[in-house]
Design a protein around this motif. Structure first.
Motif, short mmCIF file in Angstrom:
data_model
loop_
_atom_site.label_atom_id
_atom_site.label_comp_id
_atom_site.label_asym_id
_atom_site.label_seq_id
_atom_site.Cartn_x
_atom_site.Cartn_y
_atom_site.Cartn_z
N LEU A 197 2.76 -26.09 28.75
CA LEU A 197 2.82 -24.63 28.72
C LEU A 197 4.07 -24.19 29.48
O LEU A 197 4.44 -24.81 30.48
N SER A 198 4.68 -23.10 29.02
CA SER A 198 5.87 -22.59 29.68
C SER A 198 5.87 -21.07 29.69
O SER A 198 5.40 -20.45 28.74
N THR A 199 6.45 -20.51 30.75
CA THR A 199 6.62 -19.06 30.81
C THR A 199 8.09 -18.66 30.73
O THR A 199 8.42 -17.49 30.91
N ASN A 200 8.96 -19.62 30.46
CA ASN A 200 10.39 -19.28 30.37
C ASN A 200 11.06 -20.00 29.20
O ASN A 200 12.14 -20.55 29.33
N ASN A 201 10.43 -19.96 28.06
CA ASN A 201 10.95 -20.64 26.87
C ASN A 201 10.89 -19.63 25.72
O ASN A 201 9.96 -19.64 24.91
N LEU A 202 11.87 -18.74 25.64
CA LEU A 202 11.84 -17.63 24.70
C LEU A 202 11.76 -18.05 23.24
O LEU A 202 10.99 -17.49 22.47
N ALA A 203 12.53 -19.01 22.83
CA ALA A 203 12.54 -19.41 21.42
C ALA A 203 11.34 -20.27 21.07
O ALA A 203 10.85 -20.24 19.94
N CYS A 204 10.87 -21.07 22.01
CA CYS A 204 9.72 -21.96 21.81
C CYS A 204 9.95 -22.93 20.66
O CYS A 204 9.04 -23.27 19.92
N GLU A 205 11.20 -23.37 20.51
CA GLU A 205 11.54 -24.31 19.44
C GLU A 205 11.63 -25.74 19.94
O GLU A 205 11.51 -26.67 19.16
N ILE A 206 11.88 -25.92 21.23
CA ILE A 206 11.85 -27.23 21.86
C ILE A 206 11.07 -27.09 23.15
O ILE A 206 10.80 -25.97 23.62
N GLY A 207 10.70 -28.21 23.73
CA GLY A 207 10.00 -28.16 25.00
C GLY A 207 8.50 -28.02 24.82
O GLY A 207 7.88 -28.80 24.11
N SER A 208 7.92 -27.02 25.42
CA SER A 208 6.48 -26.87 25.53
C SER A 208 5.77 -26.56 24.21
O SER A 208 6.36 -25.99 23.29
N ILE A 209 4.49 -26.89 24.18
CA ILE A 209 3.64 -26.58 23.03
C ILE A 209 3.32 -25.09 23.02
O ILE A 209 3.45 -24.43 21.99
N PHE A 210 2.88 -24.58 24.16
CA PHE A 210 2.53 -23.16 24.27
C PHE A 210 3.55 -22.47 25.16
O PHE A 210 3.79 -22.89 26.29
N CYS A 211 4.14 -21.39 24.65
CA CYS A 211 5.10 -20.60 25.40
C CYS A 211 4.47 -19.23 25.64
O CYS A 211 4.09 -18.54 24.69
N LEU A 212 4.35 -18.87 26.92
CA LEU A 212 3.66 -17.65 27.32
C LEU A 212 4.66 -16.57 27.70
O LEU A 212 5.68 -16.85 28.34
N TYR A 213 4.36 -15.30 27.34
CA TYR A 213 5.26 -14.19 27.59
C TYR A 213 4.46 -12.96 28.02
O TYR A 213 3.31 -12.81 27.63
N ASN A 214 5.12 -12.08 28.74
CA ASN A 214 4.57 -10.75 29.01
C ASN A 214 5.22 -9.79 28.05
O ASN A 214 6.44 -9.80 27.87
N GLN A 215 4.40 -8.95 27.43
CA GLN A 215 4.91 -7.93 26.52
C GLN A 215 4.17 -6.64 26.86
O GLN A 215 2.98 -6.51 26.55
N ASN A 216 4.85 -5.73 27.53
CA ASN A 216 4.24 -4.52 28.07
C ASN A 216 3.12 -4.93 29.02
O ASN A 216 3.37 -5.63 29.97
N THR A 217 1.90 -4.54 28.77
CA THR A 217 0.79 -4.90 29.66
C THR A 217 0.00 -6.10 29.15
O THR A 217 -1.02 -6.46 29.72
N LEU A 218 0.47 -6.71 28.07
CA LEU A 218 -0.24 -7.84 27.47
C LEU A 218 0.52 -9.13 27.67
O LEU A 218 1.74 -9.13 27.80
N SER A 219 -0.21 -10.23 27.68
CA SER A 219 0.41 -11.55 27.65
C SER A 219 0.31 -12.07 26.22
O SER A 219 -0.70 -11.86 25.56
N THR A 220 1.36 -12.69 25.76
CA THR A 220 1.38 -13.25 24.41
C THR A 220 1.73 -14.72 24.51
O THR A 220 2.23 -15.19 25.54
N PHE A 221 1.49 -15.47 23.44
CA PHE A 221 1.93 -16.85 23.42
C PHE A 221 2.37 -17.25 22.03
O PHE A 221 1.92 -16.70 21.02
N LYS A 222 3.30 -18.19 22.01
CA LYS A 222 3.74 -18.83 20.78
C LYS A 222 3.28 -20.27 20.83
O LYS A 222 3.15 -20.85 21.90
#
Length: 157
Positions: A107-132
């Motif tokens: 899991l990662s919180t600093n992998n914007l593209a989520c094309e390499i590296g972690s399986i799950f990429c976590l983001y904050n979007q307004n007041t919600l958390s999202t994942f790729k």
């Protein structure tokens, strides 16, 4: 709670009203590892995040262990889950590929593209958390992810 949709590409995402730690722990409930019922979460180069995980685990009554580790010690540490928040996607990819076991959920919180590296990429979007979900990284791992977590993902393309 997640917004439902179907994953059809190499990168998918979903939305949750949880914070990063609760979202990550929820994802773990959809995961199974061979030979363990109590996964170890290794938090790389961020002791504060490890403390936040421990607090969330206690609050939500999950049965996970948490270890704060240095990136250089990662290949020698027993982990079922790795959480990256300060390493680049390239570093994530290198560490994951150097890990002795492929039964590793990342899991990662600093992998914007989520094309390499972690399986799950976590983001904050307004007041919600999202994942790729990086389906290529998932196919490399030997961790079983319940398909329901992938059905919850939404195609970003």
């Amino acid at each position: 709670m997640f917004a439902a949709s179907i994953a059809t590409s190499q990168i998918c995402y979903a939305i949750s009203n949880h914070n990063f730690y609760e979202l990550a722990l929820t994802i773990l409930t959809y995961s199974k590892w061979p030979n363990t019922s109590r996964p170890i979460i290794c938090v790389v180069d961020n002791p504060e995040a490890a403390t936040q995980f421990q607090s969330s685990i206690k609050q939500l009554s999950y049965d996970y262990q948490v270890q704060a580790i240095n990136a250089k010690d990662f290949p020698k540490t027993e982990c079922h889950v790795v959480y990256f928040s300060t390493t680049s996607p390239q570093q994530q990819q290198s560490l994951i590929q150097s890990y002795p076991s492929r039964s590793l959920l990342s899991l990662s919180t600093n992998n914007l593209a989520c094309e390499i590296g972690s399986i799950f990429c976590l983001y904050n979007q307004n007041t919600l958390s999202t994942f790729k979900v990086n389906l290529d990284a998932l196919s490399y791992s030997k961790v079983h992810i319940d398909p329901r977590v992938l059905i919850l993902a939404k195609n970003t393309e």
